[in-house]
Design a protein around this motif. Structure first.
Motif, mmCIF file in Angstrom:
data_model
loop_
_atom_site.group_PDB
_atom_site.id
_atom_site.type_symbol
_atom_site.label_atom_id
_atom_site.label_comp_id
_atom_site.label_asym_id
_atom_site.label_seq_id
_atom_site.Cartn_x
_atom_site.Cartn_y
_atom_site.Cartn_z
ATOM 1 N N UNK A 1 0.817 -1.217 0.000
ATOM 2 C CA UNK A 1 0.000 0.000 0.000
ATOM 3 C C UNK A 1 0.850 1.266 0.000
ATOM 4 N N UNK A 2 2.165 1.093 0.034
ATOM 5 C CA UNK A 2 3.059 2.243 0.017
ATOM 6 C C UNK A 2 3.450 2.751 1.382
ATOM 7 N N UNK A 3 2.995 2.091 2.445
ATOM 8 C CA UNK A 3 3.359 2.529 3.799
ATOM 9 C C UNK A 3 4.784 2.080 4.123
ATOM 10 N N UNK A 4 5.589 2.937 4.748
ATOM 11 C CA UNK A 4 6.962 2.541 5.102
ATOM 12 C C UNK A 4 6.967 1.430 6.147
ATOM 13 N N UNK A 5 7.930 0.539 6.022
ATOM 14 C CA UNK A 5 8.062 -0.581 6.956
ATOM 15 C C UNK A 5 9.339 -0.404 7.774
ATOM 16 N N UNK A 6 9.209 -0.349 9.083
ATOM 17 C CA UNK A 6 10.361 -0.291 9.965
ATOM 18 C C UNK A 6 10.791 -1.717 10.343
ATOM 19 N N UNK A 7 12.027 -1.849 10.790
ATOM 20 C CA UNK A 7 12.587 -3.115 11.262
ATOM 21 C C UNK A 7 12.642 -4.181 10.170
ATOM 22 N N UNK A 8 12.721 -3.748 8.910
ATOM 23 C CA UNK A 8 12.967 -4.705 7.822
ATOM 24 C C UNK A 8 14.476 -4.830 7.643
ATOM 25 N N UNK A 9 14.955 -6.043 7.461
ATOM 26 C CA UNK A 9 16.384 -6.285 7.276
ATOM 27 C C UNK A 9 16.694 -6.379 5.790
ATOM 28 N N UNK A 10 17.673 -5.584 5.357
ATOM 29 C CA UNK A 10 18.142 -5.609 3.967
ATOM 30 C C UNK A 10 19.617 -5.998 4.004
ATOM 31 N N UNK A 11 19.989 -7.033 3.257
ATOM 32 C CA UNK A 11 21.382 -7.467 3.291
ATOM 33 C C UNK A 11 21.852 -7.901 1.910
ATOM 34 N N UNK A 12 23.169 -7.872 1.743
ATOM 35 C CA UNK A 12 23.805 -8.277 0.491
ATOM 36 C C UNK A 12 24.244 -9.722 0.648
ATOM 37 N N UNK A 13 23.736 -10.600 -0.215
ATOM 38 C CA UNK A 13 24.063 -12.022 -0.130
ATOM 39 C C UNK A 13 25.566 -12.239 -0.307
ATOM 40 N N UNK A 14 26.124 -13.106 0.556
ATOM 41 C CA UNK A 14 27.538 -13.439 0.459
ATOM 42 C C UNK A 14 28.473 -12.414 1.036
ATOM 43 N N UNK A 15 27.933 -11.319 1.552
ATOM 44 C CA UNK A 15 28.763 -10.272 2.164
ATOM 45 C C UNK A 15 28.237 -10.029 3.579
ATOM 46 N N UNK A 16 29.113 -9.633 4.467
ATOM 47 C CA UNK A 16 28.697 -9.309 5.830
ATOM 48 C C UNK A 16 28.253 -7.850 5.882
ATOM 49 N N UNK A 17 27.235 -7.534 5.064
ATOM 50 C CA UNK A 17 26.750 -6.166 4.920
ATOM 51 C C UNK A 17 25.235 -6.170 5.018
ATOM 52 N N UNK A 18 24.688 -5.388 5.945
ATOM 53 C CA UNK A 18 23.238 -5.359 6.112
ATOM 54 C C UNK A 18 22.831 -4.061 6.802
ATOM 55 N N UNK A 19 21.532 -3.794 6.779
ATOM 56 C CA UNK A 19 20.971 -2.619 7.454
ATOM 57 C C UNK A 19 19.538 -2.943 7.838
ATOM 58 N N UNK A 20 19.047 -2.249 8.860
ATOM 59 C CA UNK A 20 17.665 -2.393 9.319
ATOM 60 C C UNK A 20 16.953 -1.069 9.076
ATOM 61 N N UNK A 21 15.797 -1.121 8.439
ATOM 62 C CA UNK A 21 15.085 0.108 8.095
ATOM 63 C C UNK A 21 14.609 0.836 9.350
ATOM 64 N N UNK A 22 14.613 2.183 9.293
ATOM 65 C CA UNK A 22 14.203 2.985 10.437
ATOM 66 C C UNK A 22 12.688 3.200 10.432
ATOM 67 N N UNK A 23 12.214 4.120 11.270
ATOM 68 C CA UNK A 23 10.773 4.345 11.382
ATOM 69 C C UNK A 23 10.156 4.846 10.080
ATOM 70 N N UNK A 24 10.964 5.421 9.200
ATOM 71 C CA UNK A 24 10.469 5.892 7.904
ATOM 72 C C UNK A 24 10.690 4.865 6.799
ATOM 73 N N UNK A 25 11.151 3.688 7.168
ATOM 74 C CA UNK A 25 11.403 2.643 6.201
ATOM 75 C C UNK A 25 12.709 2.785 5.460
ATOM 76 N N UNK A 26 13.534 3.779 5.821
ATOM 77 C CA UNK A 26 14.755 4.056 5.085
ATOM 78 C C UNK A 26 15.914 3.172 5.557
ATOM 79 N N UNK A 27 16.802 2.862 4.620
ATOM 80 C CA UNK A 27 17.990 2.061 4.939
ATOM 81 C C UNK A 27 19.151 2.544 4.067
ATOM 82 N N UNK A 28 20.362 2.193 4.484
ATOM 83 C CA UNK A 28 21.562 2.570 3.720
ATOM 84 C C UNK A 28 22.644 1.538 3.992
#
Length: 261
Positions: A54-81
């Protein structure tokens, strides 16, 4: 007067004069590979927002790069880096409990930041204590899985939740969002390591009720996982391992074959 070398002829260099030149050439050849090795790796980054359908931001979603020890958790606005990603083709996965995991491939040019939106689809799940007869495994029931789930002593991945995470390549990655655990995936390894966070000194792995030494990814594949229990506070007596010391957290995995009717 020094001899004149005719035009178009080769000069004859004395042995004494040749040695310094040869040494200089050898030094140049030795230094060249070092400069190639010292060249910094070309890196890139990915940034964006995780949203629901529906387009609502999701917090606490985990985004990671497969095969690398690189990840981030989305904030209250759904943003990650995520920074310092090797340039080139990478496989990125986003997941959140209650949503179907999404994986996609990106080609990152060096010294750039790719901005993207990731949309996760809600997958209907059963409530914490409400289990339909259609999804109940008789063997899991006999093992006390549903009783412990109702008591709420630990964290549980029910068969429905495991099904949402089946796109992940290893069992350990299913536990990234479980409180009290640390999941590390070294870039050079195809397996991830699961460890208990302090104050727990160790982590015990049980498969179908039996203690097995080693890491979860070395024991099972993701397709074999049916349900999971994780205990890091109150540990049921049947999952306390003698000889490992008090206070070990426990990961209990029930497999598809064991949980069949």
């Amino acid at each position: 007067m020094a001899p004149v070398v005719p035009s178009g002829a080769f000069a004859v260099i004395s042995s004494a004069a040749r040695k310094p030149l040869l040494a200089l050439a050898a030094l140049a050849l030795a230094i060249a590979p070092l400069h190639a090795q010292d060249a910094p790796a070309r890196l890139a980054a990915i940034a964006g927002v995780v949203r629901d359908t529906l387009g609502h931001p999701l917090r606490m979603a985990t985004v990671f790069v497969e095969g690398k020890d690189l990840s981030a958790v989305s904030d209250d606005s759904g943003r990650f880096y995520i920074a310092r990603i090797p340039a080139g083709r990478n496989l990125v996965t986003a997941l959140r409990i209650g949503y179907k995991a999404v994986s996609f491939e990106i080609n990152l040019p060096p010294d750039t930041t790719l901005v993207t939106e990731i949309h996760l689809r809600v997958v209907p799940t059963l409530g914490r204590v409400t289990v339909t007869g259609e999804r109940v495994s008789p063997r899991l029931a006999r093992e006390g899985f549903y009783t412990r789930l109702r008591q709420g002593w630990g964290s549980f991945l029910t068969p429905e939740k495991v099904e949402q995470l089946q796109a992940l390549s290893t069992p350990a990655k299913m536990l990234r969002d479980v409180k009290g655990l640390e999941v590390r995936c070294p870039s050079a390894a195809r397996r991830c390591a699961v460890n208990a966070l302090p104050p727990h000194p160790c982590l015990s792995v049980f498969v179908n009720g039996s203690y097995l030494p080693g890491q979860l990814d070395d024991i099972l594949s993701s397709s074999e996982v049916y349900a999971v229990e994780v205990y890091n506070t109150t540990i049921p007596m049947e999952f306390q391992t003698a000889g490992r010391g008090a206070g070990c957290a426990a990961v209990v995995v029930w497999t598809v074959s064991h949980s069949a009717p």
